[in-house]
Write an enzyme that holds these catalytic residues in place. Structure first.
Site, PDB file in Angstrom:
ATOM      1  N   GLU A  14      -6.982   4.666   7.932  1.00 43.87           N
ATOM      2  CA  GLU A  14      -6.750   6.088   7.643  1.00 43.87           C
ATOM      3  C   GLU A  14      -7.965   6.708   6.955  1.00 43.87           C
ATOM      4  O   GLU A  14      -8.247   7.893   7.130  1.00 43.87           O
ATOM      5  CB  GLU A  14      -5.471   6.249   6.788  1.00 43.87           C
ATOM      6  CG  GLU A  14      -4.226   6.017   7.642  1.00 43.87           C
ATOM      7  CD  GLU A  14      -3.016   5.505   6.889  1.00 43.87           C
ATOM      8  OE1 GLU A  14      -2.994   5.534   5.652  1.00 43.87           O
ATOM      9  OE2 GLU A  14      -2.069   5.051   7.561  1.00 43.87           O
ATOM     10  N   GLY A  40       2.726  -1.142   4.426  1.00 43.88           N
ATOM     11  CA  GLY A  40       2.756   0.271   4.071  1.00 43.88           C
ATOM     12  C   GLY A  40       4.185   0.730   3.824  1.00 43.88           C
ATOM     13  O   GLY A  40       4.747   0.537   2.747  1.00 43.88           O
ATOM     14  N   GLY A  41       4.801   1.302   4.852  1.00 40.90           N
ATOM     15  CA  GLY A  41       6.142   1.898   4.727  1.00 40.90           C
ATOM     16  C   GLY A  41       7.162   1.006   4.038  1.00 40.90           C
ATOM     17  O   GLY A  41       7.878   1.445   3.123  1.00 40.90           O
ATOM     18  N   ASN A  55       0.872  -1.176   0.000  1.00 44.11           N
ATOM     19  CA  ASN A  55       0.000   0.000   0.000  1.00 44.11           C
ATOM     20  C   ASN A  55       0.909   1.227   0.000  1.00 44.11           C
ATOM     21  O   ASN A  55       1.480   1.583   1.029  1.00 44.11           O
ATOM     22  CB  ASN A  55      -0.879  -0.030   1.268  1.00 44.11           C
ATOM     23  CG  ASN A  55      -1.721   1.225   1.416  1.00 44.11           C
ATOM     24  OD1 ASN A  55      -1.853   2.010   0.483  1.00 44.11           O
ATOM     25  ND2 ASN A  55      -2.290   1.416   2.597  1.00 44.11           N
ATOM     26  N   TRP A  56       1.042   1.827  -1.165  1.00 45.35           N
ATOM     27  CA  TRP A  56       1.978   2.950  -1.299  1.00 45.35           C
ATOM     28  C   TRP A  56       1.421   4.252  -0.726  1.00 45.35           C
ATOM     29  O   TRP A  56       2.120   5.251  -0.667  1.00 45.35           O
ATOM     30  CB  TRP A  56       2.359   3.158  -2.775  1.00 45.35           C
ATOM     31  CG  TRP A  56       3.129   2.013  -3.388  1.00 45.35           C
ATOM     32  CD1 TRP A  56       3.507   0.839  -2.777  1.00 45.35           C
ATOM     33  CD2 TRP A  56       3.615   1.907  -4.740  1.00 45.35           C
ATOM     34  NE1 TRP A  56       4.200   0.028  -3.651  1.00 45.35           N
ATOM     35  CE2 TRP A  56       4.272   0.660  -4.872  1.00 45.35           C
ATOM     36  CE3 TRP A  56       3.553   2.740  -5.848  1.00 45.35           C
ATOM     37  CZ2 TRP A  56       4.862   0.236  -6.065  1.00 45.35           C
ATOM     38  CZ3 TRP A  56       4.136   2.322  -7.040  1.00 45.35           C
ATOM     39  CH2 TRP A  56       4.790   1.089  -7.145  1.00 45.35           C
ATOM     40  N   LYS A  57       0.155   4.246  -0.371  1.00 46.45           N
ATOM     41  CA  LYS A  57      -0.515   5.438   0.174  1.00 46.45           C
ATOM     42  C   LYS A  57      -0.288   6.655  -0.731  1.00 46.45           C
ATOM     43  O   LYS A  57      -0.205   6.499  -1.950  1.00 46.45           O
ATOM     44  CB  LYS A  57      -0.049   5.697   1.615  1.00 46.45           C
ATOM     45  CG  LYS A  57      -0.160   4.448   2.497  1.00 46.45           C
ATOM     46  CD  LYS A  57      -0.053   4.757   3.950  1.00 46.45           C
ATOM     47  CE  LYS A  57      -0.010   3.471   4.748  1.00 46.45           C
ATOM     48  NZ  LYS A  57      -0.071   3.687   6.177  1.00 46.45           N
ATOM     49  N   GLU A 106      -5.590  -4.920  10.692  1.00 46.66           N
ATOM     50  CA  GLU A 106      -4.563  -3.908  10.924  1.00 46.66           C
ATOM     51  C   GLU A 106      -4.892  -3.140  12.207  1.00 46.66           C
ATOM     52  O   GLU A 106      -5.708  -2.196  12.180  1.00 46.66           O
ATOM     53  CB  GLU A 106      -4.522  -2.915   9.766  1.00 46.66           C
ATOM     54  CG  GLU A 106      -4.196  -3.527   8.430  1.00 46.66           C
ATOM     55  CD  GLU A 106      -3.645  -2.486   7.471  1.00 46.66           C
ATOM     56  OE1 GLU A 106      -2.493  -2.633   7.064  1.00 46.66           O
ATOM     57  OE2 GLU A 106      -4.359  -1.526   7.158  1.00 46.66           O
ATOM     58  N   HIS A 119      -9.604   1.172   4.915  1.00 48.22           N
ATOM     59  CA  HIS A 119      -8.332   1.349   5.633  1.00 48.22           C
ATOM     60  C   HIS A 119      -8.571   2.291   6.813  1.00 48.22           C
ATOM     61  O   HIS A 119      -9.373   3.227   6.720  1.00 48.22           O
ATOM     62  CB  HIS A 119      -7.283   1.928   4.679  1.00 48.22           C
ATOM     63  CG  HIS A 119      -5.899   1.916   5.263  1.00 48.22           C
ATOM     64  ND1 HIS A 119      -5.483   2.820   6.211  1.00 48.22           N
ATOM     65  CD2 HIS A 119      -4.858   1.077   5.048  1.00 48.22           C
ATOM     66  CE1 HIS A 119      -4.233   2.549   6.553  1.00 48.22           C
ATOM     67  NE2 HIS A 119      -3.827   1.494   5.864  1.00 48.22           N
ATOM     68  N   SER A 166       3.206  -2.125  10.549  1.00 45.43           N
ATOM     69  CA  SER A 166       4.649  -2.170  10.840  1.00 45.43           C
ATOM     70  C   SER A 166       5.320  -3.490  10.469  1.00 45.43           C
ATOM     71  O   SER A 166       6.258  -3.925  11.144  1.00 45.43           O
ATOM     72  CB  SER A 166       4.904  -1.827  12.314  1.00 45.43           C
ATOM     73  OG  SER A 166       4.485  -0.509  12.587  1.00 45.43           O
ATOM     74  N   GLY A 223       2.357   2.110  11.027  1.00 48.80           N
ATOM     75  CA  GLY A 223       3.379   3.156  10.919  1.00 48.80           C
ATOM     76  C   GLY A 223       4.069   3.503  12.221  1.00 48.80           C
ATOM     77  O   GLY A 223       4.759   4.522  12.305  1.00 48.80           O
TER      78      GLY A 223
HETATM   79  C1  PEP Z   1      -0.893   0.256   6.247  1.00 49.70           C
HETATM   80  O1  PEP Z   1      -1.085   1.454   6.296  1.00 49.70           O
HETATM   81  O2  PEP Z   1      -1.699  -0.480   5.636  1.00 49.70           O
HETATM   82  C2  PEP Z   1       0.282  -0.270   6.911  1.00 49.70           C
HETATM   83  C3  PEP Z   1       0.271  -1.513   7.260  1.00 49.70           C
HETATM   84  O3  PEP Z   1       1.304   0.622   7.129  1.00 49.70           O
HETATM   85  P1  PEP Z   1       2.730   0.272   7.803  1.00 49.70           P
HETATM   86  O4  PEP Z   1       3.214  -1.024   7.212  1.00 49.70           O
HETATM   87  O5  PEP Z   1       3.599   1.426   7.411  1.00 49.70           O
HETATM   88  O6  PEP Z   1       2.498   0.172   9.259  1.00 49.70           O
END
Ligand code: PEP
Length: 248
Positions: A96, A231-232, A9-11, A164, A94, A210, A170
């Site tokens: 967010e 994500g990251g 997920n590149w956001k 999640e 999600h 994470s 994050g």
């Molecule tokens: C996400 O936002 O879906 C996610 C899992 O982010 P991260 O891996 O950066 O915690």
């Protein structure tokens, strides 16, 4: 056990050039022997990345869609537009979007229904807040999200559920492997109860929050974890591919 799915997920990150390079490097470096890969760039890069992925095994997804097919919805993107550009999946609900766009379970369900009717597969995200985890209500809260967000049309092929925990996204903090296993087994039993598909036990359940190459091996071996939503660490080719390679 279903084959693991590793989702990036590149956001809201990267321009078209960055997306092209990242997607190209993922295509070049990925081996899908032990997992499937799916990448979800921002809307502006979908067309470019679709071209890079064409004919290959890495799949393309979007990060949201609107429930309506067309109309007066300024700034929104329909399921048909996503299919047209080559998307096979869409991430919905999600945390967010639930928090910064006020998305309710009912709205997530309506978007997911539209996506399934339009031929896309959906990744429905659920997860408790830190307060809910501390209050001991995490299982109940997540169950409520699953039940409220899941379309009637969902089956084990067209739907993926991503657990999640909001407090793990994050932050570098992750639940214990016992907590992950407990939640995934709970979601699995809720799905078996709620879904008409007799193969509900084969629906893929992803863990997200994470995930990185150091913790992925342990996470991906937890009970009923069938992949990861990243994500990251998905913005760095080596990290993303290393997570895939750590699948059991
Ligand atoms: C996400 O936002 O879906 C996610 C899992 O982010 P991260 O891996 O950066 O915690």
């Amino acid at each position: 056990m279903p084959k693991a799915l590793i989702v990036g997920n590149w956001k809201m990150n990267g321009d078209i050039g960055t997306a092209r390079k990242l997607a190209g490097a993922i295509v070049a470096g990925s081996s899908t022997s032990n997992c499937d890969y799916l990448i979800c760039p921002p809307f502006t890069a979908l067309s470019e990345v679709s071209g890079v992925l064409q004919g290959g095994v890495v799949r393309l997804g979007a990060q949201d869609c609107h429930a309506a097919a067309s109309g007066a919805h300024t700034g929104d993107i329909s399921v048909g537009m996503l299919s047209d550009i080559g998307c096979q999946y869409v991430i919905l609900g999600h945390s967010e979007r639930r928090s910064s766009h006020g998305e309710s379970n009912a709205l997530v369900k309506s978007k997911a229904t539209a996506a399934l009717e339009g031929g896309l597969s959906v990744i429905i995200c659920v997860g408790e807040s830190e307060l809910e985890r501390k209050a001991g209500t995490a299982l109940a809260m997540v169950e409520k999200q699953v039940v409220g967000s899941l379309p009637e049309l969902s089956d084990s092929i067209n739907t993926v559920v991503a657990y999640e925990p909001v407090w793990a996204i994050g932050t570098g903090t992750i639940p214990t492997t016992e907590e992950i296993s407990e939640m995934h087994l709970h979601i699995s039993s809720v799905l078996e109860r709620e879904m008409s598909d007799p193969n509900a036990e084969a629906i893929r359940l992803l863990y997200g929050g994470s995930v990185n190459p150091k913790n992925s091996s342990e996470i991906l071996r937890c009970a009923r974890v069938n992949g990861a939503l990243v994500g990251g660490a998905s913005l760095e080719v080596a990290s993303f591919l290393a997570i895939g390679e750590s699948c059991p």
